[in-house]
Enzyme design. Structure first.
Site, mmCIF file in Angstrom:
data_model
loop_
_atom_site.group_PDB
_atom_site.id
_atom_site.type_symbol
_atom_site.label_atom_id
_atom_site.label_comp_id
_atom_site.label_asym_id
_atom_site.label_seq_id
_atom_site.Cartn_x
_atom_site.Cartn_y
_atom_site.Cartn_z
ATOM 1 N N LYS A 105 0.836 -1.214 0.000
ATOM 2 C CA LYS A 105 0.000 0.000 0.000
ATOM 3 C C LYS A 105 0.866 1.258 0.000
ATOM 4 C CE LYS A 105 -1.974 -1.133 3.948
ATOM 5 N NZ LYS A 105 -1.295 -2.408 4.259
ATOM 6 N N ARG A 112 -9.457 0.851 8.846
ATOM 7 C CA ARG A 112 -8.893 -0.467 9.110
ATOM 8 C C ARG A 112 -9.869 -1.372 9.834
ATOM 9 N NH1 ARG A 112 -3.223 0.290 8.782
ATOM 10 N NH2 ARG A 112 -2.079 -1.588 9.284
ATOM 11 N N ARG A 156 11.928 -5.398 4.773
ATOM 12 C CA ARG A 156 11.726 -3.962 4.518
ATOM 13 C C ARG A 156 12.739 -3.099 5.274
ATOM 14 N NH1 ARG A 156 5.913 -1.549 5.358
ATOM 15 N NH2 ARG A 156 6.110 -2.538 7.376
ATOM 16 N N ARG A 190 11.685 -1.219 10.814
ATOM 17 C CA ARG A 190 10.621 -0.781 11.732
ATOM 18 C C ARG A 190 10.520 -1.720 12.926
ATOM 19 N NH1 ARG A 190 5.289 0.502 8.204
ATOM 20 N NH2 ARG A 190 4.314 -0.788 9.800
ATOM 21 N N ARG A 233 0.344 -8.778 13.721
ATOM 22 C CA ARG A 233 -0.322 -7.823 12.808
ATOM 23 C C ARG A 233 -1.177 -8.573 11.797
ATOM 24 N NH1 ARG A 233 4.727 -4.946 10.628
ATOM 25 N NH2 ARG A 233 3.316 -3.936 9.174
#
Ligand code: AP5
Ligand code: ZN
Length: 213
Positions: free
Chosen positions: A13, A87, A126, A159, A170
């Site tokens: 996203k 969300r 990431r 992160r 998550r």
């Protein structure tokens, strides 16, 4: 036209939303980025949100709804792309009310999907620039110099919520609370679904087609 992008953690996203916003001039409102800025600046909202984010839980609705409204109304004349908001169904309802209060509407709601093993791979590799927020991936879009942002020379970091145990949580939270949004939006005008499992360029082409077609 205003756009909502939704889908599981790591589906792309942020990567695709940023690119589309850059090309079309619409404002990219990424809820996670807004929250991380608030945490960094230690605002009241950031202090309240931090523990939820570190644990991979959703931040309470009233907090995120107020924050996204502030960002939307900063410039009511500019079109926006929402990434990571809403969300859950309660946030979607709150968004509807907020938009009608301000005389705004959503033109496209795009659901991005990819298999769970890709999501895990994307999240665990990431890297993000501390200075400009641009995202890289150790394998799929590595920086040309290890640990350094190609765009601004800033330092890259992982992160806190991209640790394996938090990623797993998550994904659970996504299944329980965010996946029901698919049924909520599926039959509404402007809904599109795209396959986000391919390479970045392929996914971007599908997103453009979904938004413009
Ligand atoms: P947020 O920052 O929104 O995290 P998320 O939804 O989990 O999404 P991500 O940012 O992890 O993934 P993405 O889909 O943007 O993927 P990306 O493009 O980076 O939210 C973080 C936290 O904030 C939440 O856990 C919650 O606590 C809180 N929060 C946020 N919104 C909230 C809300 N509305 N209500 C309550 N709480 C909220 O891509 C991932 C990686 O994959 C990158 O490295 C990228 O380079 C790579 N990649 C992307 N596309 C491809 C591709 N096609 N092929 C190969 N690699 C790819
Ligand atoms: Zn940078």
């Amino acid at each position: 036209m205003n756009v909502i992008l939704f889908g599981p953690p790591g589906v792309g996203k942020g990567t695709q939303g940023e690119k589309l916003a850059g090309e079309t001039g619409i404002k990219h409102l990424a809820m996670g980025d807004i929250l991380r800025t608030a945490v960094r600046e230690a605002t009241d909202a950031g202090i309240a949100a931090r523990a939820y984010m570190d644990a991979g839980k959703l931040v309470p609705d009233e907090l995120v709804v107020a924050m996204i409204e502030d960002s939307i109304i900063e410039d009511l004349s500019q079109n926006f792309l929402l990434d990571g908001f809403p969300r859950n169904v309660a946030q979607a309802e709150a968004l509807n009310q907020m938009l009608s209060r301000h005389g705004l509407s959503i033109g496209r709601t795009v659901f991005m999907d990819a298999p769970e093993d890709s999501l895990l791979e994307r999240l665990s590799g990431r890297l993000i620039c501390k200075a400009c927020g641009f995202g890289f991936h150790r394998q799929y879009s590595p920086p040309s110099k290890s640990g350094i942002c190609d765009r601004c020379g800033g330092e890259l970091y992982q992160r806190d919520d991209d640790r394996e145990d938090v990623i797993a949580h998550r994904l659970e939270v996504y299944k329980e609370q965010t996946a029901p949004l698919l049924d909520y939006y599926r039959h509404k005008a402007g809904f599109r679904m795209i396959d986000a499992s391919g390479e970045m360029e392929t996914v971007y082409a599908a997103l453009k087609e979904a938004v413009e077609g």
